[in-house]
Scaffold this motif. Structure first.
Motif, mmCIF file in Angstrom:
data_model
loop_
_atom_site.group_PDB
_atom_site.id
_atom_site.type_symbol
_atom_site.label_atom_id
_atom_site.label_comp_id
_atom_site.label_asym_id
_atom_site.label_seq_id
_atom_site.Cartn_x
_atom_site.Cartn_y
_atom_site.Cartn_z
ATOM 1 N N ASP A 33 10.583 -40.151 25.249
ATOM 2 C CA ASP A 33 9.338 -40.157 24.479
ATOM 3 C C ASP A 33 8.732 -41.556 24.412
ATOM 4 O O ASP A 33 7.535 -41.751 24.652
ATOM 5 C CB ASP A 33 9.597 -39.650 23.056
ATOM 6 N N THR A 34 9.564 -42.544 24.086
ATOM 7 C CA THR A 34 9.079 -43.915 23.910
ATOM 8 C C THR A 34 8.454 -44.466 25.188
ATOM 9 O O THR A 34 7.344 -45.015 25.165
ATOM 10 C CB THR A 34 10.229 -44.837 23.462
ATOM 11 N N ILE A 35 9.160 -44.325 26.303
ATOM 12 C CA ILE A 35 8.658 -44.874 27.562
ATOM 13 C C ILE A 35 7.466 -44.060 28.077
ATOM 14 O O ILE A 35 6.519 -44.623 28.635
ATOM 15 C CB ILE A 35 9.793 -44.923 28.601
ATOM 16 N N GLY A 36 7.511 -42.749 27.890
ATOM 17 C CA GLY A 36 6.384 -41.919 28.304
ATOM 18 C C GLY A 36 5.103 -42.309 27.593
ATOM 19 O O GLY A 36 4.029 -42.378 28.196
ATOM 20 N N ILE A 37 5.221 -42.589 26.300
ATOM 21 C CA ILE A 37 4.052 -43.026 25.522
ATOM 22 C C ILE A 37 3.654 -44.451 25.906
ATOM 23 O O ILE A 37 2.468 -44.769 26.035
ATOM 24 C CB ILE A 37 4.349 -42.934 24.013
ATOM 25 N N LYS A 38 4.662 -45.328 26.103
ATOM 26 C CA LYS A 38 4.400 -46.731 26.433
ATOM 27 C C LYS A 38 3.587 -46.862 27.720
ATOM 28 O O LYS A 38 2.614 -47.622 27.787
ATOM 29 C CB LYS A 38 5.742 -47.466 26.571
ATOM 30 N N PHE A 39 3.969 -46.125 28.757
ATOM 31 C CA PHE A 39 3.314 -46.243 30.053
ATOM 32 C C PHE A 39 2.344 -45.093 30.333
ATOM 33 O O PHE A 39 1.824 -45.002 31.456
ATOM 34 C CB PHE A 39 4.358 -46.335 31.163
ATOM 35 N N GLY A 43 4.778 -37.442 33.349
ATOM 36 C CA GLY A 43 5.061 -36.681 34.557
ATOM 37 C C GLY A 43 6.183 -37.259 35.396
ATOM 38 O O GLY A 43 6.896 -36.522 36.077
ATOM 39 N N ASN A 44 6.345 -38.599 35.364
ATOM 40 C CA ASN A 44 7.375 -39.241 36.190
ATOM 41 C C ASN A 44 8.567 -39.738 35.387
ATOM 42 O O ASN A 44 9.416 -40.460 35.926
ATOM 43 C CB ASN A 44 6.763 -40.424 36.956
ATOM 44 N N ILE A 45 8.636 -39.384 34.116
ATOM 45 C CA ILE A 45 9.697 -39.906 33.255
ATOM 46 C C ILE A 45 11.083 -39.455 33.722
ATOM 47 O O ILE A 45 12.086 -40.146 33.523
ATOM 48 C CB ILE A 45 9.445 -39.490 31.786
ATOM 49 N N GLY A 46 11.150 -38.285 34.357
ATOM 50 C CA GLY A 46 12.437 -37.774 34.829
ATOM 51 C C GLY A 46 13.080 -38.655 35.889
ATOM 52 O O GLY A 46 14.292 -38.602 36.096
ATOM 53 N N TRP A 47 12.266 -39.508 36.539
ATOM 54 C CA TRP A 47 12.799 -40.387 37.570
ATOM 55 C C TRP A 47 13.621 -41.530 36.999
ATOM 56 O O TRP A 47 14.272 -42.262 37.748
ATOM 57 C CB TRP A 47 11.659 -40.920 38.442
ATOM 58 N N LEU A 48 13.624 -41.699 35.681
ATOM 59 C CA LEU A 48 14.533 -42.674 35.073
ATOM 60 C C LEU A 48 15.982 -42.285 35.348
ATOM 61 O O LEU A 48 16.853 -43.145 35.514
ATOM 62 C CB LEU A 48 14.294 -42.763 33.566
ATOM 63 N N VAL A 49 16.246 -40.986 35.361
ATOM 64 C CA VAL A 49 17.581 -40.484 35.674
ATOM 65 C C VAL A 49 17.702 -40.162 37.155
ATOM 66 O O VAL A 49 18.669 -40.544 37.816
ATOM 67 C CB VAL A 49 17.909 -39.237 34.832
ATOM 68 N N SER A 90 14.543 -53.488 35.174
ATOM 69 C CA SER A 90 14.172 -52.432 34.238
ATOM 70 C C SER A 90 13.780 -52.998 32.882
ATOM 71 O O SER A 90 12.803 -52.554 32.267
ATOM 72 C CB SER A 90 15.333 -51.451 34.072
ATOM 73 N N ALA A 91 14.533 -53.985 32.408
ATOM 74 C CA ALA A 91 14.260 -54.563 31.088
ATOM 75 C C ALA A 91 12.936 -55.308 31.055
ATOM 76 O O ALA A 91 12.252 -55.320 30.017
ATOM 77 C CB ALA A 91 15.401 -55.504 30.697
ATOM 78 N N LEU A 92 12.538 -55.927 32.160
ATOM 79 C CA LEU A 92 11.322 -56.731 32.204
ATOM 80 C C LEU A 92 10.110 -55.963 32.709
ATOM 81 O O LEU A 92 9.007 -56.515 32.782
ATOM 82 C CB LEU A 92 11.534 -57.955 33.105
ATOM 83 N N SER A 93 10.277 -54.702 33.060
ATOM 84 C CA SER A 93 9.200 -53.939 33.698
ATOM 85 C C SER A 93 8.023 -53.715 32.759
ATOM 86 O O SER A 93 8.184 -53.522 31.558
ATOM 87 C CB SER A 93 9.736 -52.594 34.189
ATOM 88 N N ASN A 94 6.834 -53.733 33.347
ATOM 89 C CA ASN A 94 5.603 -53.483 32.601
ATOM 90 C C ASN A 94 4.822 -52.306 33.164
ATOM 91 O O ASN A 94 3.644 -52.131 32.867
ATOM 92 C CB ASN A 94 4.718 -54.737 32.612
ATOM 93 N N SER A 95 5.473 -51.509 33.992
ATOM 94 C CA SER A 95 4.857 -50.298 34.535
ATOM 95 C C SER A 95 5.952 -49.295 34.851
ATOM 96 O O SER A 95 7.120 -49.672 35.017
ATOM 97 C CB SER A 95 4.046 -50.605 35.795
ATOM 98 N N MET A 96 5.587 -48.045 34.949
ATOM 99 C CA MET A 96 6.565 -47.004 35.250
ATOM 100 C C MET A 96 7.138 -47.195 36.653
ATOM 101 O O MET A 96 8.330 -46.989 36.874
ATOM 102 C CB MET A 96 5.919 -45.626 35.135
ATOM 103 N N ALA A 97 6.300 -47.629 37.599
ATOM 104 C CA ALA A 97 6.770 -47.830 38.974
ATOM 105 C C ALA A 97 7.843 -48.918 39.036
ATOM 106 O O ALA A 97 8.861 -48.778 39.718
ATOM 107 C CB ALA A 97 5.599 -48.185 39.881
ATOM 108 N N THR A 98 7.615 -50.020 38.305
ATOM 109 C CA THR A 98 8.596 -51.110 38.294
ATOM 110 C C THR A 98 9.890 -50.662 37.623
ATOM 111 O O THR A 98 10.991 -51.000 38.075
ATOM 112 C CB THR A 98 8.028 -52.332 37.553
ATOM 113 N N LEU A 99 9.755 -49.906 36.542
ATOM 114 C CA LEU A 99 10.937 -49.419 35.828
ATOM 115 C C LEU A 99 11.772 -48.498 36.713
ATOM 116 O O LEU A 99 13.004 -48.620 36.765
ATOM 117 C CB LEU A 99 10.500 -48.684 34.557
#
Length: 543
Positions: A33-39, A43-49, A90-99
């Motif tokens: 939820d947090t990262i989805g809202i942040k960026f 739709g691409n949040i599942g790619w974290l896993v 991952s910790a310094l990322s400012n976009s979903m692609a970088t994360l």
């Protein structure tokens, strides 16, 4: 005394590195939820896993081959460095692609940690103590899986989601330093790794880089020792299959040309990989100055019935466990509106029985050398337990009781299948060390692949089931394209566990549980054909 201290330090470093790799898999569950809202990208949040699991699985065999050339300790340390780099990105990322890129890099390093930690751990103890070492490493893995969501939730609520990745840096650095100065070879006078390697790098003659002989040797290493062509074929094949499972029915229709091409080209590449490694590469080496080749997957390993059946049983067990653990949490989070941290408490319903099972199997193996009975017992527990698992309806006492057998099944199979694979390589084999690494890496690869495909298959089944139910209903709801968008919608429009949407979600989750039941049913046919070999026990215990 020095050897005992070195062994203790080595075990501590292995536990820490494996804890980190496991923690990084589950800690992101609380961040959706947090990262989805942040960026602004659900739709691409599942790619974290998925991004982590994808690179983790496809590069597992590569680390086994690198370990044969560079050494297991060296490669384990390199994998820790790569994992730390991915965590920092991952910790310094400012976009979903970088994360997501950081997650892919961390998965590459994590694959080395997960495979080589077991290689190092089981190689520094006697054969009859391997089960105990595997138990210690497995418990570290399971503990990380249990506490990960709590740590992630605490960081997310009180500090920042970035600390879920920052936490890896000091722990990984500490484990790296311990590993650098401990002895993993069993030799009493091994030189300290870090100073000797730094000295070797400083004294290297870099003028060799300009010579043709250097590049010729590099080509031979890449083709004949690392099997880079085999790595490319296998990685591309598995990647296309997992992309097909991830995108099918979500980003693209199942009958779209891109999904069809994924499921067509992927298996073809895997078939080419097998043909190349089993037949073509040895022939190529024979015609190239009679060069000895080292295929990524040798025919001797793949055709060994004991190694194959135990690895497939492990694959199916990890596949089923991933389905059950992930969607048990989803059940309480989506249907019963528990927060991610509280919903993740239910992971312990599986983890605690798994830990107890691994400890019991380790004791029995060390005392009696038995392996196959543990596998068969685990498979039977998995079939019965998975059947009960499909009856879970949200009651706490029910979910605890029904989770015991699946947890025992996973703990028993996870440990015993690795022992069953390793025992196929006898200590009097002249190439024992290299084959031992290959077998351990192959077994770890099969299990990692099970986790990765289980996660993708679970999302596919859940989404397809939910869409089919909604298509036949008359609810005025948006068309969900992923599990993550459904999670966001159900959070904002929750109508209670008895609402029609909650019932649809509940049915979709139970469809996933039925898939886990099918996995254990299939594993029965492989489990009963696993090898009956036992591990060697000491003469003192035999008397």
């Amino acid at each position: 005394m020095k050897n005992t201290l070195s062994l203790t330090l080595c075990v501590i470093s292995l536990l820490l590195t494996l804890f980190l790799a496991a923690l990084d898999i589950v800690i992101v569950v609380t961040l959706y939820d947090t990262i989805g809202i942040k960026f602004h990208d659900f739709g691409n949040i599942g790619w974290l896993v998925t991004g982590y699991a994808l690179s983790n699985a496809v590069f597992m065999l590569l680390w086994g081959r690198l370990a044969e050339i560079l050494g297991t300790k060296e490669c384990l340390m390199i994998s820790v460095i790569i994992f730390e780099i991915g965590s920092l990105i991952s910790a310094l990322s400012n976009s979903m692609a970088t994360l997501i890129s950081g997650r892919i890099v961390a998965g590459f390093g994590g694959s080395g940690i997960e495979s080589l930690a077991f290689v190092v751990g089981t190689s520094i103890v006697r054969e009859n103590h391997r089960g105990i070492m595997i138990t210690a490493l497995a418990i570290s893995y399971v503990i990380a899986e249990g506490v990960g969501p709590f740590i992630g939730g605490a960081f997310n609520e009180h500090l920042s989601w970035r600390w879920c990745f920052y936490i890896n840096l000091p722990i990984g650095a500490f484990a790296f330093i311990i590993l650098a100065f401990c002895n993993t070879s069993g030799e009493p006078h091994q030189k300290m790794w870090l100073p000797s390697k730094i000295k070797k790098i400083m004294n290297y003659n870099y003028g060799e880089l300009l010579k043709v002989s250097f590049w010729k040797n590099t080509f031979e290493v890449l083709v004949f020792k690392l099997d880079m062509i085999g790595i490319i074929l296998s990685s591309a094949g598995f990647t296309l299959l997992m992309l097909g499972l991830s995108f099918g029915g979500n980003n693209f229709p199942w009958n779209s040309s891109i999904i069809i091409s994924f499921f067509t080209v992927g298996p073809i590449l895997l078939l080419l990989f097998c043909v190349y490694d089993f037949h073509f590469l040895p022939l190529l080496g024979l015609h190239y100055d009679d060069k000895r080749t080292k295929p990524l997957l040798t025919w001797n390993i793949a055709s060994n019935c004991g190694i194959f059946t135990s690895s497939i049983t492990g694959f199916l067990s990890c596949f089923a466990y991933e389905l059950q653990s992930a969607y048990l949490v989803q059940l309480y989070q989506l249907v019963f509106k528990k927060k991610p941290t509280l919903a993740s408490i239910h992971l312990w319903e599986l983890s605690i029985p798994a830990m107890l099972a691994t400890m019991a199997i380790a004791y029995l193996n060390a005392k009696y050398g038995i392996i196959k009975p543990a596998i068969v017992f685990g498979v039977l527990c998995g079939i019965v337990g998975s059947g009960l698992f499909t009856l879970i309806n949200g009651e706490l006492s029910q979910s605890i009781g029904y989770s015991i057998l699946p947890g025992i099944a996973f703990g028993s199979i996870f440990q015993a299948t690795l022992l069953s694979s390793q025992v196929q390589i006898t200590s009097d084999d002249p190439d024992f060390q290299n084959k031992f690494i290959e077998v351990t890496a192959f077994n770890s690869f099969a299990k990692s692949l099970g986790f990765a495909f289980g996660g993708n298959m679970g999302a596919m089944i859940f989404t397809a089931s939910l869409k089919n139910q909604m298509r036949s209903s008359h609810l005025n709801l948006p068309q969900f394209t992923s599990v993550e968008t459904l999670l966001a919608y159900s959070t904002e429009h929750y109508g209670g566990p008895q609402s029609l949407l909650s019932k649809f979600i509940n049915t979709a989750i139970h469809d996933v549980f039925y898939c886990a039941l099918g996995c254990y049913g299939l594993s029965f046919f492989f489990g009963i054909f696993t090898s009956s070999k036992k591990t060697t026990i000491s003469a003192k215990k035999q008397q």
